[in-house]
Design a protein around this motif. Structure first.
Motif, PDB file in Angstrom:
ATOM      1  N   GLY A   1       0.806  -1.214   0.000  1.00 24.45           N
ATOM      2  CA  GLY A   1       0.000   0.000   0.000  1.00 24.45           C
ATOM      3  C   GLY A   1       0.836   1.260   0.000  1.00 24.45           C
ATOM      4  N   VAL A   2       0.143   2.388  -0.125  1.00 24.18           N
ATOM      5  CA  VAL A   2       0.785   3.700  -0.078  1.00 24.18           C
ATOM      6  C   VAL A   2       0.653   4.227   1.340  1.00 24.18           C
ATOM      7  CG1 VAL A   2       0.727   6.069  -0.938  1.00 24.18           C
ATOM      8  CG2 VAL A   2       0.329   4.164  -2.511  1.00 24.18           C
ATOM      9  N   TRP A   3       1.783   4.493   1.954  1.00 20.07           N
ATOM     10  CA  TRP A   3       1.850   5.001   3.335  1.00 20.07           C
ATOM     11  C   TRP A   3       2.823   6.151   3.362  1.00 20.07           C
ATOM     12  CZ3 TRP A   3      -1.327   2.875   6.927  1.00 20.07           C
ATOM     13  CH2 TRP A   3      -1.884   1.630   6.619  1.00 20.07           C
ATOM     14  N   GLY A   4       2.389   7.307   3.810  1.00 23.91           N
ATOM     15  CA  GLY A   4       3.278   8.462   3.921  1.00 23.91           C
ATOM     16  C   GLY A   4       3.895   8.874   2.604  1.00 23.91           C
ATOM     17  N   GLY A   5       3.168   8.659   1.511  1.00 21.36           N
ATOM     18  CA  GLY A   5       3.664   9.054   0.198  1.00 21.36           C
ATOM     19  C   GLY A   5       4.629   8.072  -0.436  1.00 21.36           C
ATOM     20  N   GLN A   6       4.822   6.925   0.187  1.00 19.71           N
ATOM     21  CA  GLN A   6       5.724   5.904  -0.352  1.00 19.71           C
ATOM     22  C   GLN A   6       4.939   4.626  -0.618  1.00 19.71           C
ATOM     23  OE1 GLN A   6       8.984   6.487  -1.112  1.00 19.71           O
ATOM     24  NE2 GLN A   6       8.536   8.577  -0.479  1.00 19.71           N
ATOM     25  N   LEU A   7       5.368   3.876  -1.616  1.00 17.97           N
ATOM     26  CA  LEU A   7       4.723   2.616  -1.975  1.00 17.97           C
ATOM     27  C   LEU A   7       5.462   1.455  -1.318  1.00 17.97           C
ATOM     28  CD1 LEU A   7       2.769   0.871  -3.637  1.00 17.97           C
ATOM     29  CD2 LEU A   7       4.426   1.006  -5.514  1.00 17.97           C
ATOM     30  N   PHE A   8       4.704   0.643  -0.603  1.00 18.17           N
ATOM     31  CA  PHE A   8       5.246  -0.568   0.012  1.00 18.17           C
ATOM     32  C   PHE A   8       4.790  -1.776  -0.805  1.00 18.17           C
ATOM     33  CE2 PHE A   8       5.648   2.410   3.358  1.00 18.17           C
ATOM     34  CZ  PHE A   8       6.563   1.921   4.265  1.00 18.17           C
TER      35      PHE A   8
END
Length: 95
Positions: free
Chosen positions: A64-71
């Motif tokens: 998912g996208v968390w804090g503007g970053q893709l995991f």
């Protein structure tokens, strides 16, 4: 006493519209690379971006996208690859 991300999130969420609260949650877990880039861009205006990313890293979020970053599989990646096989390079097929 330390303040957790969830405490800060709850406080800010009641006073402001956060992107993750204003848009469908599916957007932040999208399959489409274009949707993922859109979700990342929404995070850039969020007042909790840094805390969200730190919390995701601490929790080892799998995707998912968390804090503007893709995991993806628990790791931060720059871009989401589209599904399927990559296209062949035209210069390689012309030879």
């Amino acid at each position: 006493m330390s303040v957790s991300f969830l405490d800060v999130f709850a406080e800010v969420a009641t006073s402001q519209d956060l992107p993750c609260r204003s848009y469908a949650p599916e957007l932040f877990f999208a399959e489409s690379p274009a949707d993922v880039e859109y979700a990342k861009s929404l995070c850039s205006t969020c007042p909790l971006q840094a805390e969200c990313l730190a919390g995701a890293l601490e929790r080892s979020e799998p995707w998912g996208v968390w804090g503007g970053q893709l995991f993806v599989q628990g790791a931060v990646v720059a871009r989401k690859r589209p599904r399927g096989r990559p296209r062949k390079n035209d210069s390689m097929t012309a030879a």
